[in-house]
Enzyme design. Structure first.
Site, PDB file in Angstrom:
ATOM      1  N   LYS A 240       7.034  -5.592  -3.106  1.00 42.32           N
ATOM      2  CA  LYS A 240       6.259  -4.780  -4.033  1.00 42.32           C
ATOM      3  C   LYS A 240       6.387  -5.323  -5.452  1.00 42.32           C
ATOM      4  CE  LYS A 240       7.211  -0.333  -1.701  1.00 42.32           C
ATOM      5  NZ  LYS A 240       5.849   0.173  -1.451  1.00 42.32           N
ATOM      6  N   ARG A 314       6.131   3.525   9.318  1.00 44.76           N
ATOM      7  CA  ARG A 314       5.576   3.878  10.629  1.00 44.76           C
ATOM      8  C   ARG A 314       6.327   3.171  11.757  1.00 44.76           C
ATOM      9  NH1 ARG A 314      -0.143   1.903   8.716  1.00 44.76           N
ATOM     10  NH2 ARG A 314       0.912   2.558   6.809  1.00 44.76           N
TER      11      ARG A 314
END
Length: 461
Positions: A240, A314
């Site tokens: 990020k 996830r």
């Protein structure tokens, strides 16, 4: 946190709730001096306006809190809590008629407003106490607030002090407090116990990944809560930028939310069989980090092509959900700070949730409105299923195109819940970006109070 609710007593001062423009209407309940004082100080009843009324020898004799108009009140919640920080120390009793729902919201908001995150810096405590309104269950309010404060504390603690090991410690402390059974699977044990996705996401960190498993209650319907416990998310090899990494201490907000909810359930001794699963990892960069284009195997047997290592939540949830699903609980709920797409869709204040069971979904939506814990139902949209199916594996963890990101993430998770008829997924934010009544800036619970309120009807408690 010490409760700021007080038992009724003769020393309590009256707190009058005044609609905008309603000073004249309540003047009959005030002395001439009090009414003149309020008028001289420009009190109009505007939302949040507070006027402490003078009494003998300069001591306060009561207070007025502006409640604005109905239209303005609809723009927020916990308006009575606006007075909590501004009133002098002492016991205050609401002197205005309220419905049972309004009275409960006032007590809850007042107690929540007393929250302070003071682990690293001292803060002034809230000194004004609210006399518990008639008909409100103070023990229930305290249990709910304690659960919410646990959630806030966990989220607010930086990753330096809230890595997988510290999250495990908080988890085990909660289990011990309520006599629950707990099991932890750590490090390479995850491979031998068949949790390959949890291991893959967390293996590059110096802090070992783990799966936390709590069981409580011996009778009643079964409820399983699964919370995403990514204690810090660098994005992995798809790292990020700094602007996106700044709040990643909150990426374990799903775990914090389910632990807060579990605390409420156990403190209130609900008649159900509770299981809580938290995959606790740090998504770090290292020589053994999982890579873009890797194909990973899951506990369910499904293969997953990794098209973005920053879509790791996830993955860890998938293995935990597969374990939960094997038990076929009466209700299975996952909570996760999963996608930025959810924030784009509904902003930070609403908690979007997915559910195929209309009765459960309606009960949650109604409960969210009733207890000021707003939710918004989103669709498990079957026509988007092809988007999560890549060419070389069963599933894609980050479909290209950038559309419907929250929905495709929810569809991905649903692939791991095949045996449990009633499954709900919350894509929460877990952070209050600006201070609001009863919700200071920082970590915040979302969805837990709504779930708690809906459980009796959904599970037949």
């Amino acid at each position: 946190m010490t409760s700021t609710l007080a038992a009724p007593g003769a020393a309590a001062l009256p707190l009058h709730l005044v609609e905008e423009g309603g000073l004249t209407a309540i003047s009959a309940t005030l002395s001439a001096g009090q009414a003149n004082w309020a008028a001289a100080n420009g009190f109009t009843g505007a939302l949040g306006q507070l006027c402490v009324l003078p009494g003998a020898e300069g001591h306060p004799s009561g207070a007025l809190l502006g409640m604005g108009t109905e239209a303005k009140r609809r723009r927020g919640r916990f308006h009575v809590a606006r007075a909590a920080a501004g009133l002098p120390e002492g016991d205050w009793a609401i002197a205005t008629h309220m419905t049972p729902a309004e009275a409960e919201a006032a007590a809850l908001g007042w107690n929540l407003a007393a929250y302070r995150f003071s682990r690293y810096k001292a803060d002034k405590p809230q000194k004004a106490r609210l006399v518990l309104p008639a008909g409100v269950d103070g023990a229930r309010i305290d249990a709910i607030v304690a659960g919410e404060c646990l959630t806030r504390d966990l989220i607010n603690t930086p990753a330096s002090d809230m890595g997988p090991e510290e999250l495990e410690a908080a988890f085990l402390h909660l289990a011990s407090e309520f006599g629950a059974e707990a099991r932890v699977i750590r490090g390479d044990e995850l491979l031998s116990e068949n949790f390959p996705l949890i291991h893959a996401v967390g293996r590059a960190s110096s802090r070992a990944p783990r799966l936390l498993d709590l069981r409580w209650g011996a009778e009643g319907p079964s409820l399983t809560l699964v919370g995403k416990g990514v204690c810090f998310d660098t994005g992995g090899l798809d790292i990020k930028p700094a602007s996106s990494m700044g709040l990643m201490k909150k990426d374990m907000g799903g775990a914090a939310a389910v632990l807060g909810l579990a605390r409420m359930i156990m403190a209130l001794r609900l008649r159900l069989r509770l299981r809580v699963l938290v995959p606790a990892v740090e998504n770090a960069v290292g020589g053994n980090a999982f890579r873009p284009q890797d194909v990973l195997h899951s506990r369910k047997g499904l293969t997953v092509e990794v098209n973005n290592t920053d879509a790791e939540g996830r993955l860890v949830l998938a293995d935990a959900l597969a374990l939960a699903d094997a038990d076929r609980p009466d209700l299975l709920i996952s909570m996760a700070t999963l996608t930025g797409a959810a924030r784009v869709a509904v902003g930070p204040d609403l908690a979007p949730f997915y559910c195929d069971d209309d009765r459960v979904a309606d009960a949650l939506a109604e409960a969210g409105q009733a207890v000021s814990d707003p939710l918004w139902r989103m669709p498990f949209w079957d026509p988007y299923e092809p988007l999560i199916e890549p060419a070389i594996a069963d599933l894609d963890n980050a479909p290209a195109g950038g559309m419907a990101g929250s929905i495709t993430a929810a569809l991905f998770l649903r692939r791991f819940v095949t045996e449990t008829p009633r499954y709900v997924h919350f894509d929460i934010y877990g952070w209050q970006p600006t201070a609001a009544p009863a919700r200071p800036k920082g970590g915040v619970g979302q969805g837990a109070r709504a779930v708690l309120d809906a459980l009796p009807g959904v599970l037949g408690l």
